[in-house]
Motif scaffolding. Sequence first.
Motif, PDB file in Angstrom:
ATOM      1  N   PHE A  53       1.944  -2.459   0.873  1.00 60.53           N
ATOM      2  CA  PHE A  53       1.115  -3.485   1.415  1.00 60.53           C
ATOM      3  C   PHE A  53       0.615  -3.184   2.999  1.00 60.53           C
ATOM      4  O   PHE A  53      -0.349  -3.368   3.259  1.00 60.53           O
ATOM      5  CB  PHE A  53       2.062  -4.859   1.598  1.00 60.53           C
ATOM      6  CG  PHE A  53       1.469  -6.049   2.444  1.00 60.53           C
ATOM      7  CD1 PHE A  53       0.515  -6.851   1.741  1.00 60.53           C
ATOM      8  CD2 PHE A  53       1.699  -5.969   3.747  1.00 60.53           C
ATOM      9  CE1 PHE A  53      -0.034  -7.905   2.650  1.00 60.53           C
ATOM     10  CE2 PHE A  53       1.117  -7.053   4.398  1.00 60.53           C
ATOM     11  CZ  PHE A  53       0.145  -7.866   4.071  1.00 60.53           C
ATOM     12  N   GLY A  54       1.756  -2.291   3.720  1.00 64.71           N
ATOM     13  CA  GLY A  54       1.382  -2.173   5.030  1.00 64.71           C
ATOM     14  C   GLY A  54       0.150  -0.987   4.887  1.00 64.71           C
ATOM     15  O   GLY A  54      -0.760  -0.853   5.633  1.00 64.71           O
ATOM     16  N   ALA A  55       0.436  -0.079   4.064  1.00 66.42           N
ATOM     17  CA  ALA A  55      -0.722   1.018   3.965  1.00 66.42           C
ATOM     18  C   ALA A  55      -2.130   0.219   3.525  1.00 66.42           C
ATOM     19  O   ALA A  55      -3.159   0.794   4.249  1.00 66.42           O
ATOM     20  CB  ALA A  55      -0.354   1.891   2.895  1.00 66.42           C
ATOM     21  N   GLU A  56      -2.157  -0.487   2.858  1.00 70.78           N
ATOM     22  CA  GLU A  56      -3.433  -1.087   2.380  1.00 70.78           C
ATOM     23  C   GLU A  56      -4.036  -2.020   3.522  1.00 70.78           C
ATOM     24  O   GLU A  56      -5.040  -2.128   3.960  1.00 70.78           O
ATOM     25  CB  GLU A  56      -3.178  -2.174   1.141  1.00 70.78           C
ATOM     26  CG  GLU A  56      -4.566  -2.902   0.798  1.00 70.78           C
ATOM     27  CD  GLU A  56      -4.094  -4.029  -0.256  1.00 70.78           C
ATOM     28  OE1 GLU A  56      -5.002  -4.510  -0.507  1.00 70.78           O
ATOM     29  OE2 GLU A  56      -3.063  -4.371  -0.634  1.00 70.78           O
ATOM     30  N   LEU A  57      -3.275  -2.786   4.179  1.00 67.48           N
ATOM     31  CA  LEU A  57      -3.501  -3.554   5.435  1.00 67.48           C
ATOM     32  C   LEU A  57      -3.912  -2.548   6.396  1.00 67.48           C
ATOM     33  O   LEU A  57      -5.171  -3.055   7.179  1.00 67.48           O
ATOM     34  CB  LEU A  57      -2.302  -4.135   6.025  1.00 67.48           C
ATOM     35  CG  LEU A  57      -2.385  -5.149   7.231  1.00 67.48           C
ATOM     36  CD1 LEU A  57      -3.327  -6.415   6.864  1.00 67.48           C
ATOM     37  CD2 LEU A  57      -0.911  -5.402   7.919  1.00 67.48           C
ATOM     38  N   ALA A  69      -8.774  -4.127   2.315  1.00 72.68           N
ATOM     39  CA  ALA A  69      -8.458  -5.500   2.893  1.00 72.68           C
ATOM     40  C   ALA A  69      -7.957  -5.322   4.268  1.00 72.68           C
ATOM     41  O   ALA A  69      -8.179  -6.111   5.124  1.00 72.68           O
ATOM     42  CB  ALA A  69      -7.362  -6.287   2.237  1.00 72.68           C
ATOM     43  N   GLY A  70      -7.561  -4.021   4.663  1.00 72.99           N
ATOM     44  CA  GLY A  70      -7.031  -3.815   5.925  1.00 72.99           C
ATOM     45  C   GLY A  70      -7.981  -3.709   7.110  1.00 72.99           C
ATOM     46  O   GLY A  70      -7.996  -4.457   8.136  1.00 72.99           O
ATOM     47  N   SER A  71      -9.078  -3.142   6.551  1.00 74.76           N
ATOM     48  CA  SER A  71     -10.164  -2.919   7.367  1.00 74.76           C
ATOM     49  C   SER A  71     -10.848  -4.481   7.864  1.00 74.76           C
ATOM     50  O   SER A  71     -11.030  -4.774   9.206  1.00 74.76           O
ATOM     51  CB  SER A  71     -11.470  -1.990   7.012  1.00 74.76           C
ATOM     52  OG  SER A  71     -10.711  -0.798   6.784  1.00 74.76           O
ATOM     53  N   VAL A 146      -0.142  -9.592  10.381  1.00 71.15           N
ATOM     54  CA  VAL A 146       0.503 -10.296   9.405  1.00 71.15           C
ATOM     55  C   VAL A 146       0.822 -11.729   9.933  1.00 71.15           C
ATOM     56  O   VAL A 146       0.664 -12.773   9.167  1.00 71.15           O
ATOM     57  CB  VAL A 146       1.891  -9.655   9.204  1.00 71.15           C
ATOM     58  CG1 VAL A 146       2.854 -10.599   8.164  1.00 71.15           C
ATOM     59  CG2 VAL A 146       1.706  -8.383   8.369  1.00 71.15           C
ATOM     60  N   THR A 147       1.006 -11.707  11.111  1.00 74.98           N
ATOM     61  CA  THR A 147       1.556 -13.259  11.702  1.00 74.98           C
ATOM     62  C   THR A 147       0.224 -14.132  11.712  1.00 74.98           C
ATOM     63  O   THR A 147       0.381 -15.386  11.567  1.00 74.98           O
ATOM     64  CB  THR A 147       1.917 -13.216  13.198  1.00 74.98           C
ATOM     65  OG1 THR A 147       3.220 -12.322  13.349  1.00 74.98           O
ATOM     66  CG2 THR A 147       2.161 -14.234  14.026  1.00 74.98           C
ATOM     67  N   ALA A 148      -0.932 -13.527  12.213  1.00 78.97           N
ATOM     68  CA  ALA A 148      -2.393 -14.207  12.241  1.00 78.97           C
ATOM     69  C   ALA A 148      -2.794 -14.929  10.974  1.00 78.97           C
ATOM     70  O   ALA A 148      -3.204 -16.096  10.825  1.00 78.97           O
ATOM     71  CB  ALA A 148      -3.135 -13.151  12.785  1.00 78.97           C
ATOM     72  N   ALA A 181       6.441  -2.808   6.204  1.00 75.18           N
ATOM     73  CA  ALA A 181       5.173  -2.671   6.308  1.00 75.18           C
ATOM     74  C   ALA A 181       4.367  -2.416   7.541  1.00 75.18           C
ATOM     75  O   ALA A 181       3.513  -1.450   7.427  1.00 75.18           O
ATOM     76  CB  ALA A 181       4.501  -4.210   5.747  1.00 75.18           C
ATOM     77  N   ALA A 182       5.122  -2.453   8.703  1.00 70.65           N
ATOM     78  CA  ALA A 182       4.366  -2.116   9.792  1.00 70.65           C
ATOM     79  C   ALA A 182       4.526  -0.750   9.961  1.00 70.65           C
ATOM     80  O   ALA A 182       3.739   0.036  10.465  1.00 70.65           O
ATOM     81  CB  ALA A 182       5.121  -2.931  10.987  1.00 70.65           C
ATOM     82  N   HIS A 183       5.760  -0.255   9.671  1.00 69.10           N
ATOM     83  CA  HIS A 183       5.827   1.263   9.852  1.00 69.10           C
ATOM     84  C   HIS A 183       4.708   2.011   8.990  1.00 69.10           C
ATOM     85  O   HIS A 183       4.248   3.012   9.206  1.00 69.10           O
ATOM     86  CB  HIS A 183       7.427   1.684   9.383  1.00 69.10           C
ATOM     87  CG  HIS A 183       8.249   1.604  10.331  1.00 69.10           C
ATOM     88  ND1 HIS A 183       8.342   2.346  11.632  1.00 69.10           N
ATOM     89  CD2 HIS A 183       9.288   0.833  10.481  1.00 69.10           C
ATOM     90  CE1 HIS A 183       9.256   1.784  12.478  1.00 69.10           C
ATOM     91  NE2 HIS A 183       9.874   0.848  11.744  1.00 69.10           N
ATOM     92  N   ALA A 184       4.622   1.474   7.776  1.00 64.34           N
ATOM     93  CA  ALA A 184       3.562   1.877   6.780  1.00 64.34           C
ATOM     94  C   ALA A 184       2.003   1.861   7.399  1.00 64.34           C
ATOM     95  O   ALA A 184       1.334   2.941   7.068  1.00 64.34           O
ATOM     96  CB  ALA A 184       3.525   1.323   5.412  1.00 64.34           C
ATOM     97  N   PHE A 185       1.964   0.747   8.093  1.00 56.99           N
ATOM     98  CA  PHE A 185       0.716   0.664   8.663  1.00 56.99           C
ATOM     99  C   PHE A 185       0.109   1.631   9.603  1.00 56.99           C
ATOM    100  O   PHE A 185      -0.546   2.243   9.868  1.00 56.99           O
ATOM    101  CB  PHE A 185       0.763  -0.762   9.340  1.00 56.99           C
ATOM    102  CG  PHE A 185      -0.834  -1.351   9.940  1.00 56.99           C
ATOM    103  CD1 PHE A 185      -1.513  -1.991   9.406  1.00 56.99           C
ATOM    104  CD2 PHE A 185      -0.962  -0.729  11.488  1.00 56.99           C
ATOM    105  CE1 PHE A 185      -2.760  -2.571   9.835  1.00 56.99           C
ATOM    106  CE2 PHE A 185      -2.026  -1.347  11.813  1.00 56.99           C
ATOM    107  CZ  PHE A 185      -3.047  -1.764  11.311  1.00 56.99           C
TER     108      PHE A 185
END
Length: 222
Positions: A53-57, A69-71, A146-148, A181-185
């Motif tokens: 999920f983090g990588a996709e974000l 979706a991340g972009s 994620v929070t937003a 997820a944030a680490h993967a991001f």
Amino acid sequence: MTVVDVVAEAAALRALEDVDDAELGARLLRGVPTNESRSDEELLRHATRATAFGAELAGPAPGGSASSAGSASSAGSPSPEIVEHEGGLEAALLAQYDARHHRIDLFTDTIAFCEQLVDDLGWRHLFPVGTVRAAAVEHERAHHLVTADRSRDLRAALDHEVFRLGRFRRLAYIAGADEVAAHAFATRSLGLTRSPLLLTAAATAAIRTRNDARSASNPKEN
């Protein structure tokens, strides 16, 4: 100057490089309250899904093609203000996202400690100069995203069902999954070959040793 004073400790920290990122993610989840009763297999599954999920974000890696979706999420949500402080080392705090003030707080003393640790452990090939600060910013930016508007998406990605009635399903949040997820991001955003999870695990242990040694040498402060 070195931040790793004991040879045995340095060897133990370097050995973390042999642990893959998925297992490091599972270990992170294991250390979060409410996850104590979960099996190793379950934690590894949650860590793997949170990582995806983090990588996709984050969208495509630097130099990759567009379309993720991340972009779109990044474009629709302005980046928080970045404010630098001292005073994070005692609490082993590198950075934090302040949702109320739409701000990322960076702790420069902890950043400097981690940069030195990278040199001491011979990990500069994994984390080039400046990576610690950059990864901290990207990590907290992921928390902001994620929070937003992506917390529900993260829960869906984890797909941890706790209740079903016909077509109705209730999915639970897994504590610590947002950290993985944030680490993967950050890993994807910066094009790193290893997750900052590796450095975080080493830094947490090294800072704990440092703070314990300081407390032992200054008992009046306890």
